[in-house]
Scaffold this active site. Structure first.
Site, PDB file in Angstrom:
ATOM      1  N   LYS A  78      48.901  15.146  90.568  1.00  0.00           N
ATOM      2  CA  LYS A  78      49.283  16.331  89.800  1.00  0.00           C
ATOM      3  C   LYS A  78      48.058  17.068  89.259  1.00  0.00           C
ATOM      4  CE  LYS A  78      51.980  14.199  86.782  1.00  0.00           C
ATOM      5  NZ  LYS A  78      51.825  12.791  87.187  1.00  0.00           N
TER       6      LYS A  78
ATOM      7  N   ARG B 124      58.408  14.825  79.878  1.00  0.00           N
ATOM      8  CA  ARG B 124      58.275  13.452  80.336  1.00  0.00           C
ATOM      9  C   ARG B 124      59.572  12.666  80.140  1.00  0.00           C
ATOM     10  NH1 ARG B 124      52.655  12.697  81.361  1.00  0.00           N
ATOM     11  NH2 ARG B 124      52.157  10.500  81.486  1.00  0.00           N
TER      12      ARG B 124
ATOM     13  N   ARG C 195      40.675   5.341  90.595  1.00  0.00           N
ATOM     14  CA  ARG C 195      40.359   6.649  90.012  1.00  0.00           C
ATOM     15  C   ARG C 195      39.160   6.527  89.061  1.00  0.00           C
ATOM     16  NH1 ARG C 195      44.981  10.285  87.354  1.00  0.00           N
ATOM     17  NH2 ARG C 195      45.181   8.657  85.772  1.00  0.00           N
TER      18      ARG C 195
ATOM     19  N   ARG D  75      39.398   5.480  83.288  1.00  0.00           N
ATOM     20  CA  ARG D  75      40.239   5.709  82.119  1.00  0.00           C
ATOM     21  C   ARG D  75      40.754   4.367  81.630  1.00  0.00           C
ATOM     22  NH1 ARG D  75      44.659  10.357  83.262  1.00  0.00           N
ATOM     23  NH2 ARG D  75      45.938   8.845  82.136  1.00  0.00           N
TER      24      ARG D  75
ATOM     25  N   ARG E  11      52.850   2.082  83.005  1.00  0.00           N
ATOM     26  CA  ARG E  11      53.076   3.535  83.081  1.00  0.00           C
ATOM     27  C   ARG E  11      54.101   3.872  84.175  1.00  0.00           C
ATOM     28  NH1 ARG E  11      47.281   5.413  84.057  1.00  0.00           N
ATOM     29  NH2 ARG E  11      48.102   7.526  84.094  1.00  0.00           N
TER      30      ARG E  11
HETATM   31  P1  AMP Z   1      48.714  11.339  81.804  1.00  0.00           P
HETATM   32  O1  AMP Z   1      47.295  11.762  81.839  1.00  0.00           O
HETATM   33  O2  AMP Z   1      49.679  12.471  82.101  1.00  0.00           O
HETATM   34  O3  AMP Z   1      48.989  10.121  82.665  1.00  0.00           O
HETATM   35  O4  AMP Z   1      49.024  10.924  80.297  1.00  0.00           O
HETATM   36  C1  AMP Z   1      48.320   9.873  79.677  1.00  0.00           C
HETATM   37  C2  AMP Z   1      49.127   9.338  78.505  1.00  0.00           C
HETATM   38  O5  AMP Z   1      49.330  10.390  77.542  1.00  0.00           O
HETATM   39  C3  AMP Z   1      50.535   8.884  78.854  1.00  0.00           C
HETATM   40  O6  AMP Z   1      50.553   7.550  79.349  1.00  0.00           O
HETATM   41  C4  AMP Z   1      51.240   9.006  77.509  1.00  0.00           C
HETATM   42  O7  AMP Z   1      50.870   7.964  76.634  1.00  0.00           O
HETATM   43  C5  AMP Z   1      50.619  10.285  76.957  1.00  0.00           C
HETATM   44  N1  AMP Z   1      51.412  11.487  77.318  1.00  0.00           N
HETATM   45  C6  AMP Z   1      51.026  12.513  78.148  1.00  0.00           C
HETATM   46  N2  AMP Z   1      51.986  13.448  78.230  1.00  0.00           N
HETATM   47  C7  AMP Z   1      53.010  13.018  77.450  1.00  0.00           C
HETATM   48  C8  AMP Z   1      54.300  13.529  77.116  1.00  0.00           C
HETATM   49  N3  AMP Z   1      54.760  14.696  77.623  1.00  0.00           N
HETATM   50  N4  AMP Z   1      55.087  12.795  76.268  1.00  0.00           N
HETATM   51  C9  AMP Z   1      54.652  11.636  75.752  1.00  0.00           C
HETATM   52  N5  AMP Z   1      53.464  11.099  76.021  1.00  0.00           N
HETATM   53  C10 AMP Z   1      52.643  11.765  76.856  1.00  0.00           C
END
Ligand code: AMP
Length: 210
Positions: A13, A85, A124, A157, A168
């Site tokens: 994404k 989400r 990654r 990360r 996740r």
């Molecule tokens: P990502 O980079 O999109 O994988 O997001 C990393 C982390 O940020 C996720 O595992 C969640 O803990 C938090 N996060 C990101 N977007 C959201 C969202 N829309 N709602 C809740 N937590 C989020």
């Protein structure tokens, strides 16, 4: 266009969304990046979000919705990555857009099987300075461990370790996957196969949107 990018963590994404937003002139709102920045700066939001993120769990909706309400203000062409989400966030987004007199034009689902996700995410690497994203298998930096764009040392990360990646994925299936059905019923869902080279997947996305 007002697009939601949907798909499991590691589906591509970020990489595809960056190119798409640039070529289509869309404002790109990436909740994960916004939260990581808040954590790095030590803001109130960052302090509250940190532990959820480290565990691979979702940050509470009220924090996310306040952040997104602010980020969306005044935007009329955008691409959302990482939001919504769960169903509550999707319904809240519909309400927010309704108040702005806008609606979504496409929800793009990047489809990638689980084994491929774990393989990709544990490979990654990200640049802590400029945010560039690499993959040791599919998109390695030119020089080992160094960012092509700014030369900084690449890092993993903290939530890209195998244990947190699996958590996740579990969270994605339980909370985010129901959105596929939600947006499908609204006639907004466009499904794209996310397995292939970066260019192949990008071409599929462009074709699916046209
Ligand atoms: P990502 O980079 O999109 O994988 O997001 C990393 C982390 O940020 C996720 O595992 C969640 O803990 C938090 N996060 C990101 N977007 C959201 C969202 N829309 N709602 C809740 N937590 C989020």
């Amino acid at each position: 266009m007002r697009i939601v990018l949907l798909g499991p963590p590691g589906a591509g994404k970020g990489t595809q969304g960056e190119r798409l937003a640039r070529e289509l002139g869309l404002k790109r709102l990436v909740t994960g990046d916004m939260l990581r920045e808040a954590v790095a700066k030590g803001t109130e939001l960052g302090k509250k979000a940190k532990e959820y993120m480290e565990r691979g769990e979702l940050v509470p909706d009220e924090l996310i919705l306040a952040m997104m309400r602010e980020a969306l203000a005044g935007a009329d062409k955008f691409l959302l990555d990482g939001f919504p989400r769960n169903l509550a966030q999707a319904e809240a987004l519909d309400r927010m857009l309704g108040e702005m007199g806008l609606d979504l034009t496409h929800v793009l689902l990047l489809d990638v099987p689980d084994e491929e996700i774990v393989r990709r995410l544990t490979a990654r690497r990200v640049c802590p300075r400029c945010g560039a994203v690499y993959n040791l298998i599919t998109n390695p930096p030119k020089e080992d461990g160094k960012c092509d764009r700014c030369g900084a040392e690449l890092v993993q990360r903290p939530d890209d370790t195998e244990e947190v990646v699996r958590k996740r994925l579990e969270v994605y299936k339980a909370q985010t996957e129901p959105l596929v059905d939600y947006y499908s019923k609204k006639g907004l869902l466009v499904r794209v196969n996310g397995v292939g080279s970066l260019d192949e997947v990008y071409e599929r996305i462009r074709a699916a949107l046209s």
